[in-house]
Design an enzyme around this catalytic site. Structure first.
Site, mmCIF file in Angstrom:
data_model
loop_
_atom_site.group_PDB
_atom_site.id
_atom_site.type_symbol
_atom_site.label_atom_id
_atom_site.label_comp_id
_atom_site.label_asym_id
_atom_site.label_seq_id
_atom_site.Cartn_x
_atom_site.Cartn_y
_atom_site.Cartn_z
ATOM 1 N N PRO A 332 0.788 -1.180 0.003
ATOM 2 C CA PRO A 332 0.020 -0.044 -0.027
ATOM 3 C C PRO A 332 0.848 1.271 -0.129
ATOM 4 C CG PRO A 332 0.045 -1.009 2.108
ATOM 5 C CD PRO A 332 0.681 -2.029 1.333
ATOM 6 N N VAL A 334 2.025 5.310 -0.081
ATOM 7 C CA VAL A 334 1.638 6.410 0.603
ATOM 8 C C VAL A 334 2.797 7.434 -0.109
ATOM 9 C CG1 VAL A 334 1.341 8.047 2.285
ATOM 10 C CG2 VAL A 334 0.164 5.794 2.493
ATOM 11 N N ASP A 522 6.198 2.151 1.758
ATOM 12 C CA ASP A 522 5.112 0.976 2.026
ATOM 13 C C ASP A 522 4.464 1.291 3.196
ATOM 14 O OD1 ASP A 522 4.089 -1.713 2.632
ATOM 15 O OD2 ASP A 522 5.603 -2.761 1.957
ATOM 16 N N HIS A 523 3.217 1.311 3.610
ATOM 17 C CA HIS A 523 2.417 1.940 4.579
ATOM 18 C C HIS A 523 2.562 0.564 5.693
ATOM 19 C CE1 HIS A 523 0.775 4.732 7.284
ATOM 20 N NE2 HIS A 523 -0.096 5.231 6.397
ATOM 21 N N ARG A 524 2.609 -0.666 5.162
ATOM 22 C CA ARG A 524 2.571 -1.734 6.035
ATOM 23 C C ARG A 524 3.834 -1.539 7.073
ATOM 24 N NH1 ARG A 524 2.597 -6.518 2.130
ATOM 25 N NH2 ARG A 524 4.345 -5.289 1.462
#
Length: 551
Positions: A332, A334, A522-524
């Site tokens: 994901p 951002v 990587d927003h994880r």
């Protein structure tokens, strides 16, 4: 005088096939061992394929632009019992004389029967020069070489072309042919010595009846691009082709399985009516019969007024696409945007440029940015990491290997500069320039594009300002650089001599060089606050270049 066949070797790490982009030789050319004979593009890079023999080219088995599986024969050479070159079709005395004649170096090629003889009886020109001659329409045998022993270089070819010596392909009996290009390969000829394997018919046993074939209906199937192309031509959904073969835990289908399935499917569904045209085109349509049975819309694509052009989606372009797809649909994304005021950086670079030039180095802003990024990664290590989903762990990297995205004719390539924290500005500048140049020339090695921990993409080089870069998966972050340009900035009035004053705030607006930054994460793994703090650290080091001395 035996004929030796040469198979396409594994030109990369585990590469199963490649596209033969350009032949560097033609029938009748004499080649030496390790001399490049063809350029092949894989899904990793463009590589030159060297000859394994000293000999004369006997036959080319593959057309330019054709996909070739590793292990298929692509070319044959005629050699004598001693391994010396013997021209096909020449008398024994002539062949022996030619074989005994020394070559200038390993790149020399001489046409034994195809080209007019130079005073020495040979035409000396490396493959790159012959390719240029073909592009310019120049008969290489008619060019006077200025090098040692009459060797022809690119300058000789260009001078010959400018003097009006280009071949007029529109006149004479040979109109439309290339005097120095490879002879056309008759792929459909029944009597040519084709060694391209026809996999399939004899390798499969009849495991079911010729009718009632049940589609497999899988969601995913592994297959080579050549196999998928055959499936499209035959109107077959490759996920429907039955197979028992597995690779990497996924069903694998080869061309033979596709053809067998197409034949059975056709027998089960197509009923031929004697004396009448079929109501619709059968699925199994041979490409050689396209002029007879292909629908009108297919034939129309070859018309002069066709409204579109198709380009093969393979090689490096396909690899880039798959990598981008995997990254975008896995991590994901951002993107955090910011702008650094880089007056001091511009000044520092101007002061260092003369010293860099004295050392033969072109100093750009990239090494400064790389050092600033390392400072940020040391303070915020989660941006220098990899999420290993299967192991449910985040690997924090202790090396600082920065990938530099380079735009090439084939697409975006990302060579990696290793151990950036251990190198100085000039050393980084020299390495980046070298890697970028070889990437654009398609000379970069696959190993030089591996091992990155963080990537930089400089879209500002073509005038961009902000973007949303896609992470180079499985990395965790990528930084995009906009163009360094003068933009309006707000400064304290006491720090500047002039500007647009704001008496109440005590500030003024002045033009100053700024660097736009676009950081995708990587927003994880990384939160927005961590990304902002990382960007602040990078900007701090760019706005105060003396801090880079600690990196």
């Amino acid at each position: 005088m035996p004929v030796k066949e040469f198979k396409l070797p594994d030109v990369g790490e585990g590469v199963a096939e490649g596209e033969l982009v350009t032949w560097l030789v033609e029938p009748g050319d004499r080649v030496e061992e390790d001399q490049p004979v063809a350029e092949v593009e894989t899904d990793k890079a463009l590589v030159e394929v060297p000859s394994r023999y000293d000999g004369v080219v006997e036959e080319l088995f593959v057309a330019e632009g054709e996909m070739v599986p590793v292990g298929d024969v692509i070319i044959s050479f005629r050699v004598d019992e001693d391994g010396e070159a013997t021209a096909s079709g020449a008398g024994d005395d002539t062949a022996a004389a030619d074989a005994a004649e020394p070559a200038d170096d390993a790149d020399d090629i001489s046409a034994a029967t195809e080209e007019p003889q130079t005073p020495s009886g040979r035409t000396f020109a490396p493959p790159s020069v012959r390719r240029l001659a073909r592009e310019l329409g120049v008969d290489i045998a008619a060019v006077d070489g200025s090098g040692p022993g009459g060797r022809i270089d690119e300058g000789d070819v260009r001078a010959h072309a400018e003097s009006g010596g280009a071949t007029d392909s529109s006149s004479g009996d040979d109109a439309g042919s290339d005097a120095d290009g490879p002879k056309p390969v008759d792929i459909g000829s029944s009597d040519r010595k084709s060694a391209v394997s026809k996999r399939g018919e004899s390798d499969h046993t009849e495991g079911s009846s010729a009718s009632g074939v049940e589609p497999a209906g899988r969601e995913t199937t592994l297959a080579t691009p050549a196999t998928r192309k055959v499936a499209r031509e035959l109107g077959i959904d490759i996920d429907d082709v039955p197979t028992d073969e597995m690779r990497e835990g996924e069903p694998f289908v080869d061309e033979a399985a596709v053809r067998v399935y197409a034949e059975r499917d056709t027998e089960a569904t197509v009923v031929e009516t004697a004396g009448s045209e079929p109501a619709s085109t059968p699925k199994s349509v041979s490409t050689s019969d396209a002029s007879v049975s292909a629908p009108a819309s297919v034939a129309d694509t070859d018309a002069p007024d066709a409204v579109e052009e198709t380009v093969p989606y393979r090689g490096v372009r396909r690899t880039i696409g798959k990598q981008m797809e995997r990254s975008k649909f896995t991590a994901p994304h951002v993107t955090h945007h910011d702008t650094a005021e880089v007056d001091a950086l511009v000044e520092a670079r101007e002061q260092l440029k003369p010293k860099a030039e004295a050392n033969g180095v072109k100093l750009t802003y990239m090494p400064f940015v790389m050092k600033a990024i390392v400072a940020g990664l040391k303070e915020h290590p989660y941006l220098n990491s990899e999420l290993r989903e299967d192991d449910e762990e985040i690997a924090l990297k202790r090396e600082y290997n920065l990938g530099i995205a380079v735009a090439t004719d084939a697409g975006l390539m990302v060579p990696v500069v290793k151990h950036v924290d251990e190198k100085g500005l000039f050393e980084l500048a020299e390495e980046v320039n070298d890697l970028a140049a070889r990437a654009r020339d398609r000379k970069i090695k696959p190993a030089e594009m591996k091992g990155g921990t963080f990537t930089i993409t400089n879209f500002g080089a073509i005038g961009g300002e902000y973007a949303t870069p896609i992470i180079n998966y499985p990395e965790t972050a990528i930084l995009g650089l906009g163009a360094i340009e003068e933009r309006p900035v707000v400064r304290d009035r006491s720090d500047v001599d002039e500007g647009f004053l704001d008496d109440e705030a005590g500030t003024t607006v002045v033009p100053a060089p700024t660097l736009p930054l676009s950081l995708s994460i990587d927003h994880r793994v990384v939160d927005g606050a961590v990304a902002a703090r990382f960007a602040n650290t990078v900007m701090e080091h760019l706005e105060n270049p003396l801090l880079l001395l600690n990196e």
